[in-house]
Motif scaffolding. Structure first.
Motif, PDB file in Angstrom:
ATOM      1  N   ALA A 108       0.803  -1.366  -0.072  1.00 53.04           N
ATOM      2  CA  ALA A 108      -0.047   0.052  -0.064  1.00 53.04           C
ATOM      3  C   ALA A 108       0.851   1.188  -0.039  1.00 53.04           C
ATOM      4  N   PHE A 109       1.855   1.192   0.679  1.00 52.35           N
ATOM      5  CA  PHE A 109       2.788   2.437   0.787  1.00 52.35           C
ATOM      6  C   PHE A 109       3.572   2.582  -0.638  1.00 52.35           C
ATOM      7  N   LEU A 110       4.011   1.465  -1.152  1.00 48.52           N
ATOM      8  CA  LEU A 110       4.634   1.631  -2.370  1.00 48.52           C
ATOM      9  C   LEU A 110       3.843   2.381  -3.632  1.00 48.52           C
ATOM     10  N   ARG A 111       2.499   1.660  -3.410  1.00 46.48           N
ATOM     11  CA  ARG A 111       1.420   2.368  -4.268  1.00 46.48           C
ATOM     12  C   ARG A 111       1.393   3.864  -4.280  1.00 46.48           C
ATOM     13  N   VAL A 112       1.274   4.394  -3.129  1.00 46.51           N
ATOM     14  CA  VAL A 112       1.321   5.719  -2.798  1.00 46.51           C
ATOM     15  C   VAL A 112       2.530   6.467  -3.040  1.00 46.51           C
ATOM     16  N   MET A 113       3.574   5.767  -3.213  1.00 49.24           N
ATOM     17  CA  MET A 113       4.901   6.353  -3.536  1.00 49.24           C
ATOM     18  C   MET A 113       5.120   6.446  -4.883  1.00 49.24           C
ATOM     19  N   PHE A 114       4.872   5.401  -5.522  1.00 47.65           N
ATOM     20  CA  PHE A 114       4.568   5.374  -7.206  1.00 47.65           C
ATOM     21  C   PHE A 114       3.788   6.401  -7.692  1.00 47.65           C
ATOM     22  N   ALA A 115       2.608   6.524  -7.195  1.00 42.48           N
ATOM     23  CA  ALA A 115       1.626   7.579  -7.584  1.00 42.48           C
ATOM     24  C   ALA A 115       1.995   9.009  -7.351  1.00 42.48           C
ATOM     25  N   HIS A 116       2.763   9.173  -6.277  1.00 44.00           N
ATOM     26  CA  HIS A 116       3.542  10.526  -5.926  1.00 44.00           C
ATOM     27  C   HIS A 116       4.628  10.840  -7.101  1.00 44.00           C
ATOM     28  N   ALA A 117       5.179   9.878  -7.305  1.00 40.14           N
ATOM     29  CA  ALA A 117       6.482  10.008  -8.174  1.00 40.14           C
ATOM     30  C   ALA A 117       5.907  10.301  -9.630  1.00 40.14           C
ATOM     31  N   ASN A 118       4.755   9.526 -10.038  1.00 43.70           N
ATOM     32  CA  ASN A 118       4.253   9.836 -11.365  1.00 43.70           C
ATOM     33  C   ASN A 118       3.739  11.037 -11.714  1.00 43.70           C
ATOM     34  N   VAL A 119       3.328  11.775 -10.540  1.00 50.04           N
ATOM     35  CA  VAL A 119       2.799  13.061 -10.823  1.00 50.04           C
ATOM     36  C   VAL A 119       4.061  14.181 -10.552  1.00 50.04           C
ATOM     37  N   GLY A 120       4.876  13.741 -10.420  1.00 52.84           N
ATOM     38  CA  GLY A 120       6.049  14.700 -10.105  1.00 52.84           C
ATOM     39  C   GLY A 120       6.239  15.321  -8.771  1.00 52.84           C
ATOM     40  N   GLY A 121       6.142  14.201  -7.789  1.00 51.17           N
ATOM     41  CA  GLY A 121       5.929  14.608  -6.408  1.00 51.17           C
ATOM     42  C   GLY A 121       7.704  14.924  -6.007  1.00 51.17           C
ATOM     43  N   PHE A 122       8.428  13.822  -6.511  1.00 51.01           N
ATOM     44  CA  PHE A 122       9.907  14.047  -6.033  1.00 51.01           C
ATOM     45  C   PHE A 122      10.586  14.651  -6.815  1.00 51.01           C
TER      46      PHE A 122
END
Length: 164
Positions: A108-122
């Motif tokens: 669940a955490f990785l899904r959130v992190m991947f979604a955050h990365a895909n929208v440019g959050g990092f």
């Protein structure tokens, strides 16, 4: 004959030195493990994971054992990696529930992190309060979905981005 004897002699010296070093290091480590286990004999198996909890606190802090690695992909190639360590704040005495559900929690955490990365959050200044707010709330929501009401918060303990 001497040409064959010298490599065999070096082989025995190398193996003997390796075995000696292993025994020495094992004894050193064994002594510190015994001393550490004597200090924490009453703690459970995850005592080092709960170093932040106090006796009078209604919460317990459970550090997840492995880091999370999130690739940042741009134009089909990995441009950087984000490495994070997380700690979950739960009700006191509920640390085993976290470890029992850790695979689902990590997913669940990785899904959130991947979604955050895909929208440019990092991208850019990814550690600013504005950039971290959606990630923090997503992680908190994911913890609630997996753990229920025992999860109160998810703390980002370490975060680093390694650019390629």
């Amino acid at each position: 004959m001497l040409r064959l004897l010298i490599p065999v002699l070096f082989l025995f010296i190398g193996v003997g030195g390796g075995v000696g070093a292993a025994l020495f290091l094992t004894e050193e480590r064994g002594n510190t493990d015994v001393a550490a286990s004597d200090d924490h004999a009453d703690d459970d198996d995850h005592s080092e994971d709960n170093e932040y909890s106090s006796a009078d606190s209604p919460y317990e802090y459970v550090r997840l054992n492995n880091q999370f690695i999130v690739p940042i992909v741009r134009h089909g190639t990995v441009r950087s990696l984000v490495v994070m360590s997380l700690t979950v704040e739960v009700d006191a005495g509920e640390n085993e529930a976290v470890f029992d559900r850790e695979p689902r929690l990590r997913d669940a955490f990785l899904r959130v992190m991947f979604a955050h990365a895909n929208v440019g959050g990092f991208d850019d200044s990814f550690t600013s309060v504005e950039a971290m707010t959606p990630l923090r709330s997503g992680l908190r929501e994911a913890a609630h979905q997996v753990l229920g009401d025992i999860a109160h918060d998810v703390l980002i303990v370490d975060i680093v981005r390694q650019d390629a």
